[in-house]
Structure formats: C-alpha cells, structure tokens
Design a protein around this motif. Structure first.
Motif, PDB file in Angstrom:
ATOM      1  N   LEU A 157     124.996  82.662 108.721  1.00  0.00           N
ATOM      2  CA  LEU A 157     124.854  81.548 109.656  1.00  0.00           C
ATOM      3  C   LEU A 157     125.956  80.537 109.373  1.00  0.00           C
ATOM      4  O   LEU A 157     125.998  79.946 108.299  1.00  0.00           O
ATOM      5  CB  LEU A 157     123.493  80.872 109.505  1.00  0.00           C
ATOM      6  N   LEU A 158     126.871  80.351 110.331  1.00  0.00           N
ATOM      7  CA  LEU A 158     127.936  79.372 110.181  1.00  0.00           C
ATOM      8  C   LEU A 158     127.480  78.056 110.784  1.00  0.00           C
ATOM      9  O   LEU A 158     127.173  77.978 111.975  1.00  0.00           O
ATOM     10  CB  LEU A 158     129.209  79.863 110.872  1.00  0.00           C
ATOM     11  N   LEU A 159     127.451  77.014 109.959  1.00  0.00           N
ATOM     12  CA  LEU A 159     126.890  75.726 110.369  1.00  0.00           C
ATOM     13  C   LEU A 159     127.994  74.802 110.881  1.00  0.00           C
ATOM     14  O   LEU A 159     129.038  74.668 110.255  1.00  0.00           O
ATOM     15  CB  LEU A 159     126.166  75.083 109.189  1.00  0.00           C
ATOM     16  N   PRO A 160     127.778  74.144 112.033  1.00  0.00           N
ATOM     17  CA  PRO A 160     128.812  73.299 112.636  1.00  0.00           C
ATOM     18  C   PRO A 160     129.066  72.036 111.821  1.00  0.00           C
ATOM     19  O   PRO A 160     128.186  71.535 111.121  1.00  0.00           O
ATOM     20  CB  PRO A 160     128.233  72.972 114.017  1.00  0.00           C
ATOM     21  N   ARG A 161     130.264  71.491 111.977  1.00  0.00           N
ATOM     22  CA  ARG A 161     130.728  70.399 111.122  1.00  0.00           C
ATOM     23  C   ARG A 161     129.942  69.108 111.317  1.00  0.00           C
ATOM     24  O   ARG A 161     129.407  68.550 110.366  1.00  0.00           O
ATOM     25  CB  ARG A 161     132.217  70.146 111.388  1.00  0.00           C
ATOM     26  N   ALA A 162     129.886  68.599 112.535  1.00  0.00           N
ATOM     27  CA  ALA A 162     129.400  67.234 112.746  1.00  0.00           C
ATOM     28  C   ALA A 162     128.096  67.161 113.534  1.00  0.00           C
ATOM     29  O   ALA A 162     127.638  66.073 113.859  1.00  0.00           O
ATOM     30  CB  ALA A 162     130.471  66.412 113.460  1.00  0.00           C
ATOM     31  N   THR A 163     127.496  68.280 113.838  1.00  0.00           N
ATOM     32  CA  THR A 163     126.257  68.275 114.604  1.00  0.00           C
ATOM     33  C   THR A 163     125.116  67.722 113.759  1.00  0.00           C
ATOM     34  O   THR A 163     124.953  68.119 112.603  1.00  0.00           O
ATOM     35  CB  THR A 163     125.913  69.711 115.057  1.00  0.00           C
ATOM     36  N   PRO A 164     124.306  66.803 114.300  1.00  0.00           N
ATOM     37  CA  PRO A 164     123.198  66.227 113.512  1.00  0.00           C
ATOM     38  C   PRO A 164     122.248  67.314 113.011  1.00  0.00           C
ATOM     39  O   PRO A 164     122.053  68.351 113.654  1.00  0.00           O
ATOM     40  CB  PRO A 164     122.509  65.296 114.516  1.00  0.00           C
TER      41      PRO A 164
END
Length: 235
Positions: free
Chosen positions: A22-29
């Motif tokens: 699972l690649l987690l996005p940089r700035a998403t809350p």
C-alpha cells in the motif's frame, strides 16, 4: 497534471513478489487515507484476504499515531502488516526504533489501471494489452483480460473475468475478482508467485516444485484451484 495530482493524493495498491504493498499519499489527511484504505479492503476483500502487506511511506512522513491507526484498521480485516517501507535509511532507523520491520522503497510503476467497481460484473468485454509486465507494474480490467507478454515476478494482474496470457506467468494473477468461480487463468506457462480465482488462492510450489512446463490452465474444481494442460476444447 490534474490526473497526476489526483493519483498522488490516493492510496495505491501494488502487487510485489513478496505480497501486497500500500503506497500512502504524501499530503492527504489521515482521515481520508483511512477512508481510502477501508474502501479498498471492503471492495477487494478477496484480493487482500491472507495477503502479507507492506505499508509504503516512501512518499509520506511516517507518524507513529498514523501507523497505529492504520494497523488497527487492517487488524479488523484480519490483515497482517509484514513491514513498513521507507525511502531513506534515517527514516528506516526511526521505524526500527519504534519496533517495526522495514523495507526499502520500491518505485511506483503502474502501467494501466481501470478503476474497479465492486457493484459491476464482467459483461463479456475484454481488455487487450500488448506488453510485458515487470516487477511493480499492475493492470486491472473489469471484464476479461488478454495479455500478449509475460507477467514477471512482482507484477500483478487483476480481472473480473478470465485472464489469458500469451506468455509466461511468474507474478500474481487474480481472475474472477467479483467472486466468479467459473473464471479461468490460461498461459503458455504458469510458474506464478500466486494465483487467485474468486476468493480462492493457489500459491507457488515449494522450492524445487515443478509446474507444467507447457501451456496450462488454472480453474476451480471441487472448491480448489487446479492447474492442468491447456486444451481449448474443455471450454
């Protein structure tokens, strides 16, 4: 550019040689990240069931509270976190001090994605793709999928219907993802890391095990996946 920004704000799924990432996005809350992960787990439950999962923080600064929240969500779905990926040695050392097993980050290389819709079923249409899938690449199709090329270790193929590979399968292939146990996987040679049909899983044989070194077909027989010589007349 807007499509790229939207992709970077979304949790992405990648099949690897060792499991699911699972690649987690940089700035998403965090609340949005948790909602996206929850949607993935619920819409693709058969795909995630029993998978060894890595949380990839190569694009996001890891925070202990966030990892704990993700871990709780995954625990509720019976999914084990095997490692946490990070881009730099400093971040990996911090994660190890927190007690996590770490991995280096892998580049995100997604060749083509047709967003799945859990309420739809295959309508007989087929996606045709002429390309070898290398490690880290993935392709999804709502209906059947015809791939001219190989599926290398670490690559992922997911389809709502049948999967036909005019090449060698060494990665992970999931057919009948909406629960269609009549779906089949056929290839010139099957030597996969993992095969899935509907909610059933067949893993690679133990080291030294031998699969058919000839055109082969995987299908469900008596509630389990069997691999047999590919004879068109059977279908």
């Amino acid at each position: 550019m807007l499509d790229d920004e939207r992709a970077r704000a979304t949790v992405r799924v990648r099949g690897t040689q060792d499991g699911v990432r699972l690649l987690l996005p940089r700035a998403t809350p965090l609340a949005v990240v948790l909602e996206q992960v929850r949607d993935l787990l619920e819409s693709r439950s058969s795909f995630f069931r029993g998978a060894a999962l890595t949380l990839d923080f190569s694009e996001r600064e890891p925070v202990l509270d966030e990892i704990a929240a993700l871990q709780q969500l995954l625990d509720r779905h019976g999914i084990r976190i095997q490692a946490i990926g990070a881009a730099t040695s400093d971040v990996r050392q911090r994660l190890e001090r927190w007690g996590f097993r770490t991995e280096t980050a892998e580049p995100a290389r997604r060749l083509r994605l047709i967003e799945p819709d859990s309420e739809q079923t295959p309508d007989g249409s087929a996606t045709y793709l002429r390309r070898t899938l290398r490690s880290g690449m993935s392709v999804e199709a709502e209906g059947h999928l015809v791939l001219i090329g190989d599926v290398n270790p670490g690559a992922l193929v997911v389809a709502g219907g049948d999967v036909l590979v005019w090449g060698v399968v060494r990665g992970t292939v999931h057919a009948g993802r909406h629960g269609d146990t009549d779906a089949v996987i056929a290839a010139l040679r099957l030597a996969p890391m993992q095969l899935r049909i509907a909610n059933l899983v067949a893993r690679a044989p133990d080291r030294g095990g031998q699969l058919l070194d000839a055109p082969a077909l995987a299908r469900v027989v008596d509630g389990q996946i069997v691999i047999e010589p590919w004879r068109i007349e059977r279908r």
